[in-house]
Write a protein that holds these residues in place. Structure first.
Motif, mmCIF file in Angstrom:
data_model
loop_
_atom_site.group_PDB
_atom_site.id
_atom_site.type_symbol
_atom_site.label_atom_id
_atom_site.label_comp_id
_atom_site.label_asym_id
_atom_site.label_seq_id
_atom_site.Cartn_x
_atom_site.Cartn_y
_atom_site.Cartn_z
ATOM 1 N N GLY A 1 0.753 -1.263 -0.130
ATOM 2 C CA GLY A 1 -0.077 0.056 -0.115
ATOM 3 C C GLY A 1 0.816 1.186 0.097
ATOM 4 O O GLY A 1 0.266 2.224 -0.342
ATOM 5 N N ASP A 2 2.185 1.044 0.256
ATOM 6 C CA ASP A 2 3.038 2.308 0.422
ATOM 7 C C ASP A 2 4.416 1.659 -0.331
ATOM 8 O O ASP A 2 5.025 0.821 0.045
ATOM 9 N N GLU A 3 4.557 2.462 -1.496
ATOM 10 C CA GLU A 3 5.607 2.327 -2.267
ATOM 11 C C GLU A 3 7.197 2.218 -1.625
ATOM 12 O O GLU A 3 8.160 1.612 -1.712
ATOM 13 N N GLU A 4 6.815 3.061 -0.345
ATOM 14 C CA GLU A 4 8.278 3.544 0.282
ATOM 15 C C GLU A 4 8.681 2.365 1.050
ATOM 16 O O GLU A 4 10.036 2.155 1.117
ATOM 17 N N ASN B 1 1.606 -2.202 4.747
ATOM 18 C CA ASN B 1 1.642 -0.898 4.975
ATOM 19 C C ASN B 1 2.315 -0.461 5.904
ATOM 20 O O ASN B 1 2.796 -1.119 7.003
ATOM 21 N N LYS B 2 2.915 0.982 5.780
ATOM 22 C CA LYS B 2 3.743 1.486 6.957
ATOM 23 C C LYS B 2 2.850 1.597 8.137
ATOM 24 O O LYS B 2 1.678 2.042 8.203
#
Length: 349
Positions: free
Chosen positions: A299-302, A343-344
């Motif tokens: 959900g988060d590319e980072e 996700n983060k």
């Protein structure tokens, strides 16, 4: 436990003719006599193949029960072998059939085959499963998750075709019968060593854990493995030695590592472990996905670039996901029966 899948060999005239000859030798019942006549009349190929094997094994005298079907052949063909030799040949042939061994039909029918198949089988593991197989010559295969290998032993060589997945092979020493692994576009050959082979989409990864193996491209051979007259790879083939890791591609083959700690991490699956030493979360999840039916997305590319380190059990994916949350601030959400999103973890106020 592995799923052992026997090779499904379709019956052909030579297989059925072979069985009928062994029955002829001990005498046919009236029912068998009627069945043999029906089979012979079903196809000219059946009759031709049957007569070829009859002559090969010197069984013309045994055809007295079928004289009405072969009157001219019985008159024209004389025995060429001594009775004792004929009996011995029949006994050996019947014994091989009883042991489940089968001959390459080309050998009997005069084609250019040069090897006799003595054994073949397929071994398979499901996703999340691992299995160890001991073969008759004491060669051992350890299959990783979702793997499939076809094993064929002939009178001249041992052929392993890795269809998918990963395996570690401990090769029983036999200079007379080299062991060749066909993986992707490569042939990996040894006579008594141990090595690990992983088949990926566009390359093969090879780690030699004992001895030395030779590697060449499949295109260097002009005929199929079982048609080869010389089963040995050229001595000048690319060599990979103990403690080396090689990347095998269609275009080139390179040694890419010899770090003992890194190689131990790559082989940790044999103890049911996953070891990460700074890989990105994206790379780690690709490896984890091999051992589960779940698909993972982000959900988060980072967070894809987070570096992961630690030892985890391949059989405990839930424990791995819990460790991500407690140690790396990555939470997971189950979207469906086979999909998980990472996700983060939100920062607390």
């Amino acid at each position: 436990m592995s799923k052992v899948v026997g090779i499904n060999i379709n019956k052909d005239p030579i297989d059925e003719a072979s069985v009928w000859i062994t029955r002829l030798d001990r005498g046919l019942s009236n029912q068998e006599l009627r069945e043999l006549k029906t089979w012979l009349q079903d196809s000219p190929t059946n009759t031709e193949t049957f007569m070829q094997l009859v002559e090969l094994w010197d069984k013309m005298e045994s055809l007295s029960q079928l004289s009405e079907l072969f009157p001219r052949k019985l008159q024209n063909v004389s025995s060429k072998k001594a009775p004792v030799l004929a009996w011995a040949a029949s006994f050996i042939f019947a014994s091989l059939i009883s042991l489940g061994l089968w001959f390459n039909a080309d050998l009997f029918l005069g084609s250019n085959a040069t090897q006799i198949v003595q054994f073949n089988n397929e071994y398979e593991t499901k996703i999340g499963e691992q299995s160890t197989i001991s073969l008759q010559d004491k060669t051992q295969i350890k299959l990783n998750t979702n793997s499939l290998v076809k094993v064929t032993y002939t009178d001249k060589q041992r052929v392993f075709e890795l269809i998918r997945g990963e395996m570690h092979v401990v090769v029983a020493h036999n200079k007379q019968k080299p062991l060749s692994v066909y993986a992707g576009s490569n042939i990996i050959q040894a006579v008594g060593t141990a090595f690990n082979v992983e088949l990926a989409a566009d390359e093969v990864e090879l780690i030699v854990t004992d001895g030395k193996v030779l590697v060449t491209d499949i295109n260097s051979q002009n005929v199929a493995p079982l048609k080869l007259k010389n089963v040995y790879l050229p001595p000048k083939s690319f060599a990979v030695s103990k403690g080396q890791k090689a990347q095998l591609k269609a275009s080139n083959t390179n040694i890419i590592g010899s770090d003992e700690v890194k190689l131990a991490s790559d082989l940790a699956w044999q103890q049911g472990n996953l070891v990460f030493r700074g890989e990105s979360l994206f790379e780690a999840m690709q490896e984890v996905a091999r051992y589960t039916n779940y698909q993972f997305d982000f959900g988060d590319e980072e967070i894809k670039h987070l570096q992961i380190a630690g030892l985890f059990k391949t059989s405990d994916i839930s424990g791995f996901l819990a460790a991500l949350e407690s140690n790396f601030d990555v939470i997971f959400e189950k979207l469906s029966d086979n999909k998980i999103r990472l996700n983060k973890k939100p920062q607390s106020n």
